[in-house]
Design a protein around this motif. Structure first.
Motif, mmCIF file in Angstrom:
data_model
loop_
_atom_site.group_PDB
_atom_site.id
_atom_site.type_symbol
_atom_site.label_atom_id
_atom_site.label_comp_id
_atom_site.label_asym_id
_atom_site.label_seq_id
_atom_site.Cartn_x
_atom_site.Cartn_y
_atom_site.Cartn_z
ATOM 1 N N VAL A 1 0.804 -1.219 0.000
ATOM 2 C CA VAL A 1 0.000 0.000 0.000
ATOM 3 C C VAL A 1 0.842 1.276 0.000
ATOM 4 N N ARG A 2 1.969 1.280 0.721
ATOM 5 C CA ARG A 2 2.744 2.510 0.883
ATOM 6 C C ARG A 2 4.121 2.471 0.222
ATOM 7 N N GLY A 3 4.702 1.286 0.023
ATOM 8 C CA GLY A 3 5.999 1.208 -0.620
ATOM 9 C C GLY A 3 7.094 0.669 0.284
ATOM 10 N N GLN A 4 8.302 0.709 -0.252
ATOM 11 C CA GLN A 4 9.440 0.067 0.383
ATOM 12 C C GLN A 4 9.928 0.777 1.650
ATOM 13 N N ILE A 5 10.094 2.077 1.606
ATOM 14 C CA ILE A 5 10.636 2.803 2.758
ATOM 15 C C ILE A 5 9.692 2.722 3.968
ATOM 16 N N PRO A 6 8.380 2.979 3.808
ATOM 17 C CA PRO A 6 7.493 2.815 4.966
ATOM 18 C C PRO A 6 7.477 1.382 5.501
ATOM 19 N N ALA A 7 7.546 0.393 4.609
ATOM 20 C CA ALA A 7 7.539 -1.003 5.059
ATOM 21 C C ALA A 7 8.811 -1.334 5.836
ATOM 22 N N MET A 8 9.941 -0.827 5.390
ATOM 23 C CA MET A 8 11.195 -1.055 6.116
ATOM 24 C C MET A 8 11.166 -0.362 7.474
ATOM 25 N N THR A 9 10.624 0.841 7.521
ATOM 26 C CA THR A 9 10.544 1.579 8.778
ATOM 27 C C THR A 9 9.636 0.863 9.768
ATOM 28 N N SER B 1 14.933 -9.546 15.370
ATOM 29 C CA SER B 1 13.637 -9.406 14.688
ATOM 30 C C SER B 1 13.589 -8.108 13.891
ATOM 31 N N ALA B 2 14.205 -7.059 14.427
ATOM 32 C CA ALA B 2 14.248 -5.784 13.705
ATOM 33 C C ALA B 2 14.990 -5.952 12.385
ATOM 34 N N LEU B 3 16.112 -6.648 12.393
ATOM 35 C CA LEU B 3 16.870 -6.891 11.168
ATOM 36 C C LEU B 3 16.057 -7.712 10.176
ATOM 37 N N ALA B 4 15.499 -8.829 10.637
ATOM 38 C CA ALA B 4 14.758 -9.721 9.747
ATOM 39 C C ALA B 4 13.514 -9.038 9.176
ATOM 40 N N LYS B 5 12.825 -8.270 9.981
ATOM 41 C CA LYS B 5 11.603 -7.613 9.503
ATOM 42 C C LYS B 5 11.912 -6.401 8.619
ATOM 43 N N THR B 6 13.063 -5.764 8.825
ATOM 44 C CA THR B 6 13.479 -4.693 7.916
ATOM 45 C C THR B 6 13.798 -5.266 6.546
ATOM 46 N N VAL B 7 14.496 -6.382 6.512
ATOM 47 C CA VAL B 7 14.800 -7.047 5.241
ATOM 48 C C VAL B 7 13.507 -7.507 4.575
ATOM 49 N N ALA B 8 12.550 -7.993 5.366
ATOM 50 C CA ALA B 8 11.256 -8.409 4.815
ATOM 51 C C ALA B 8 10.530 -7.222 4.187
ATOM 52 N N GLY B 9 10.554 -6.068 4.856
ATOM 53 C CA GLY B 9 9.930 -4.864 4.295
ATOM 54 C C GLY B 9 10.622 -4.415 3.023
ATOM 55 N N PHE B 10 11.943 -4.516 2.999
ATOM 56 C CA PHE B 10 12.706 -4.166 1.807
ATOM 57 C C PHE B 10 12.323 -5.065 0.634
ATOM 58 N N LEU B 11 12.282 -6.359 0.887
ATOM 59 C CA LEU B 11 11.948 -7.318 -0.168
ATOM 60 C C LEU B 11 10.506 -7.151 -0.641
ATOM 61 N N ALA B 12 9.579 -7.010 0.286
ATOM 62 C CA ALA B 12 8.160 -6.859 -0.077
ATOM 63 C C ALA B 12 7.903 -5.541 -0.792
ATOM 64 N N GLY B 13 8.722 -4.537 -0.518
ATOM 65 C CA GLY B 13 8.538 -3.223 -1.132
ATOM 66 C C GLY B 13 8.721 -3.222 -2.631
ATOM 67 N N TYR B 14 9.392 -4.213 -3.167
ATOM 68 C CA TYR B 14 9.545 -4.302 -4.619
ATOM 69 C C TYR B 14 8.216 -4.573 -5.320
ATOM 70 N N SER B 15 7.210 -5.005 -4.577
ATOM 71 C CA SER B 15 5.909 -5.288 -5.177
ATOM 72 C C SER B 15 5.028 -4.056 -5.284
ATOM 73 N N TYR B 16 5.478 -2.929 -4.747
ATOM 74 C CA TYR B 16 4.653 -1.720 -4.730
ATOM 75 C C TYR B 16 4.405 -1.207 -6.143
ATOM 76 N N ASN B 17 3.122 -1.037 -6.458
ATOM 77 C CA ASN B 17 2.694 -0.430 -7.709
ATOM 78 C C ASN B 17 1.419 0.351 -7.381
ATOM 79 N N GLU B 18 1.512 1.649 -7.430
ATOM 80 C CA GLU B 18 0.415 2.511 -7.018
ATOM 81 C C GLU B 18 -0.889 2.219 -7.766
ATOM 82 N N ASN B 19 -0.784 1.751 -8.991
ATOM 83 C CA ASN B 19 -1.975 1.526 -9.812
ATOM 84 C C ASN B 19 -2.596 0.145 -9.632
ATOM 85 N N LYS B 20 -1.925 -0.761 -8.928
ATOM 86 C CA LYS B 20 -2.426 -2.132 -8.820
ATOM 87 C C LYS B 20 -2.558 -2.608 -7.378
#
Length: 163
Positions: free
Chosen positions: A45-53, A75-94
């Motif tokens: 919904v918001r993108g890579q940087i918000p997900a990592m934060t 957990s902070a390290l693992a979940k930051t990496v997860a947010g980084f990886l998931a952030g590649y799926s961000y597409n505002e139109n989809k």
């Protein structure tokens, strides 16, 4: 789109539910990772940087609130990496299509496997248990349980936006 105060409030609710209620739905010692589901949602919904934060802050708070048996910051390290990886799926139109289709659980499987792999490789350092056994006994079942739990909101989202 989630506004920042709403994002913070929902993140804290997710942390509270994860640390207080989720242990009651454990199967053996396996619990779903609601924080990881939330991080993937934020990434879509918001993108890579918000997900990592969100991943870093919730991971750190989870380490603090879950007790002393975990390494602080892991957990902070693992979940930051997860947010980084998931952030590649961000597409505002989809966003709606991604959340209501099979892409959400597929992305969650990938992100959860990477998250658990990173977590257990570091957590099991110096332990007698090899990390491959840790992944098979804890990481893979946690991934499957997390994805099973995430399918319920996906169906609700799909039903809401397809009518």
């Amino acid at each position: 789109m989630l506004r920042t105060p709403t994002l913070i409030a929902l993140s804290l609710v997710c942390l509270l539910v994860q640390t207080t209620l989720v242990p009651y739905i454990a199967i053996a010692t396996i619990v779903p990772d609601l924080i990881l589901i939330w991080i993937v949602y934020v990434a879509i919904v918001r993108g890579q940087i918000p997900a990592m934060t969100v991943g870093f802050l919730l991971g750190l708070l989870f380490d603090v609130f879950s007790g002393g048996d975990n390494m602080l910051g892991l957990s902070a390290l693992a979940k930051t990496v997860a947010g980084f990886l998931a952030g590649y799926s961000y597409n505002e139109n989809k966003i709606t299509q991604f959340l209501s289709g099979p892409q959400f659980p597929v992305l969650l499987i990938i992100v959860s496997l990477v998250h658990n792999l990173l977590y257990f490789i570091i957590f099991l350092q110096g332990s007698d248990l090899p990390w491959s056994v840790g992944i098979l006994q804890f990481g893979l079942p946690t991934t499957l349980y997390t994805v099973a739990v995430s399918v319920l909101p996906m169906f609700a989202f799909s039903r809401h936006y397809r009518t």
